[in-house]
Enzyme design. Structure first.
Site, mmCIF file in Angstrom:
data_model
loop_
_atom_site.group_PDB
_atom_site.id
_atom_site.type_symbol
_atom_site.label_atom_id
_atom_site.label_comp_id
_atom_site.label_asym_id
_atom_site.label_seq_id
_atom_site.Cartn_x
_atom_site.Cartn_y
_atom_site.Cartn_z
ATOM 1 N N GLU A 1 4.273 64.094 30.521
ATOM 2 C CA GLU A 1 5.198 65.223 30.356
ATOM 3 C C GLU A 1 5.457 65.856 31.708
ATOM 4 O O GLU A 1 4.545 65.964 32.529
ATOM 5 C CB GLU A 1 4.610 66.322 29.455
ATOM 6 C CG GLU A 1 4.495 65.961 28.014
ATOM 7 C CD GLU A 1 3.919 67.102 27.174
ATOM 8 O OE1 GLU A 1 4.068 68.281 27.541
ATOM 9 O OE2 GLU A 1 3.291 66.794 26.148
ATOM 10 N N GLU B 1 -2.992 66.545 25.341
ATOM 11 C CA GLU B 1 -3.608 67.670 26.064
ATOM 12 C C GLU B 1 -4.912 68.136 25.419
ATOM 13 O O GLU B 1 -5.022 69.273 24.945
ATOM 14 C CB GLU B 1 -2.632 68.849 26.119
ATOM 15 C CG GLU B 1 -1.354 68.536 26.857
ATOM 16 C CD GLU B 1 -0.448 69.740 27.061
ATOM 17 O OE1 GLU B 1 0.328 69.743 28.011
ATOM 18 O OE2 GLU B 1 -0.506 70.695 26.255
#
Ligand code: BGP
Length: 478
Positions: free
Chosen positions: A366, A174
């Site tokens: 995810e 991320e």
């Protein structure tokens, strides 16, 4: 009429963890201190100066000692891939040692060999919110160009060591978390309130160069390496069809595209560069940077938990919580217990947008539902936790993935749901927010045996994998 939900045979089904949330053993095996070891409150409060024993991540869920049992459970579910991160400070305790810490590498050798024993492909995140604390304190993390070389050395060590064993990599978890959480996202010790926009752009530039160098090195060492970039993917919807709301969504999307464009297209797009010039925010470059940046990543990966709305005028409008982000409430959506909006269609929406913009394979790194689970004293049909709500959540999201693949033509490589074994949450550093197929007996006070118990979702996911998605059920919800 039942619709076809059969995923491709090559689809990589699995789950994901991160070292700092899973392993514990914060000071064992020669590991150095990472920023997470001084973040007992997640992102809710500033990091402390000391390692405090109340920090649940210090022991986490004891994966360091129990990975064999956990990987066996993953194999029982039929995992084809296990995404985990390597803790930089286990390999280079302060980030600056001449030689890597052999004991740290030996631990990951064992994890990787255990995966391979069951035919599970390891997917390694090279940096998952775990900058060695020494680099954060000494250099202010990624604000300093020095980190490019240190990361390069670290990544080189991993590519060499795991050549022929690991074929899938993610350079930064991320990477766009930098905007909202510069310490967790980019190891920047200076409080966010003291940073200027230029600091964020410069730190991102250093990460871009480091990631591109890693792609180059990874390919040189083993041309079969597939190296992906990753962002936190959030579907940003305009709150209404007011053109101001529509345009706000365009602006909001840039926060993710800024990273993906650069890492997947091999450099700053000319429009982005002119925009930075207009704002007087172009990053400082060194000779050779543009050349290095041409090393684009092989695939796009992203996390997906929720969507949010945006508006040209957000004043007085109801807000919603979300993954490292806040937004406006969508009246059509329900939320999890942590207030994150549940939006399976948003996943299909994002997959389509990414596929149309980049034309590269996509990996869902995810996805999942953080919830409070209740452990039964006696199992029912082998399961100890009735997490039907999680099954519903995952079923609905996977159905949308199947539509993206089978109806829209998106090239989705695989899916690793988040926290396949319960672990410590990243944002709030608590245990009671669980994502797993396997329950871990530990509570937010740090008590418990650490024993593992399959949840109902464990058997559900096993069926989904075995049937290649055909057991997914069309939901009444949408
Ligand atoms: C992502 C992180 C993960 C993970 C997940 C869930 O942002 O990459 O590390 O934790 O979100 O968030 P949380 O743990 O805060 O519920």
């Amino acid at each position: 009429m039942s619709t076809n939900t059969r995923f491709p045979d090559s689809f990589l089904w699995g789950g994901a963890t991160a070292a700092n949330q899973y392993e514990g053993a914060w000071n064992e095996g020669g590991k150095g201190v990472s920023i997470q070891d001084v973040m007992p409150d997640g992102v809710l409060k500033l990091a402390g100066n000391e390692v405090e024993s109340r920090n649940l991540k210090l022991k986490a869920v004891d994966g360091y000692h129990r990975f064999r049992e956990d990987i066996r459970l993953m194999a029982e579910m039929g995992f084809k891939v296990y995404r985990f991160s390597i803790a930089w400070s286990r390999v280079y305790p302060t980030g600056e040692e001449e030689e890597p810490n052999e004991e740290g590498l030996a631990y990951y050798d064992a994890v990787i060999d255990e995966c391979l024993k069951y035919g599970i492909e390891p997917l390694v995140t090279i940096s998952h919110y775990e900058t060695p604390l020494a680099l954060s304190r000494k250099y202010d993390g990624w604000r300093n160009r020095k980190l490019i070389d240190l990361y390069e050395k670290y990544a080189h060590t991993l590519f060499e060591r795991y050549k022929g064993k690991v074929h899938y990599w993610i350079t930064f978890n991320e990477i766009n978390a930098l905007w909202n959480f510069p310490l967790m996202g980019a190891g920047i010790w200076t409080p966010k309130s003291e940073l200027k926009p230029q600091d964020f752009i410069q730190a991102a530039h250093h990460e871009f160069v480091a990631a591109a160098k890693a792609v180059k090195t990874g390919h040189e060492i083993d041309p079969s390496n597939q190296i992906g970039c990753m962002i936190s993917g959030i579907a940003n919807y305009p709150l209404t069809c007011d053109p101001e709301d529509e345009f706000k969504a365009v602006v909001e999307d840039r926060k993710g595209f800024y990273f993906l464009d650069q890492m997947l297209r091999g450099g700053y797009p000319s429009k982005t560069w002119r925009h930075l010039e207009a704002l007087n925010l172009t990053p400082e470059m060194e000779e050779g940077d543009l050349e290095v940046l041409r090393n684009a990543h092989d695939f796009l990966s992203f996390s997906y938990y929720m969507s949010k709305c945006v508006s040209g005028d957000e004043h007085g409008k109801a807000k919603t919580a979300g993954n490292l982000d806040l937004g406006l409430k969508n009246p059509y959506l329900k939320t999890t217990e942590w207030g994150w909006q549940i939006d399976p269609v948003g996943l299909r929406w994002l997959l389509n947008r990414y596929a149309e913009r980049y034309d590269k394979p996509i990996f869902i790194a995810e996805n999942g539902m953080g919830a409070i689970d209740q452990l039964l004293k006696e199992p029912v049909e082998g399961w100890y936790v009735d997490d039907s709500y999680r099954i519903q959540f995952l079923n609905d999201h996977l159905l949308e993935v199947s539509k993206a693949i089978l109806e829209d033509g998106v090239d989705v490589m695989g899916y690793t749901s988040w926290g396949c074994i319960d672990l410590i949450s990243a944002s709030s550093a608590e245990m009671k927010k669980r994502y797993g197929y396997v329950y871990v007996d530990r509570n937010s006070e740090g008590e418990g045996t650490m024993n593992r118990y399959p949840k109902r979702s464990f058997f559900w996911y096993k069926d989904v994998i075995a049937s290649k998605g055909e057991s997914l059920k069309e939901s009444k919800g949408h």
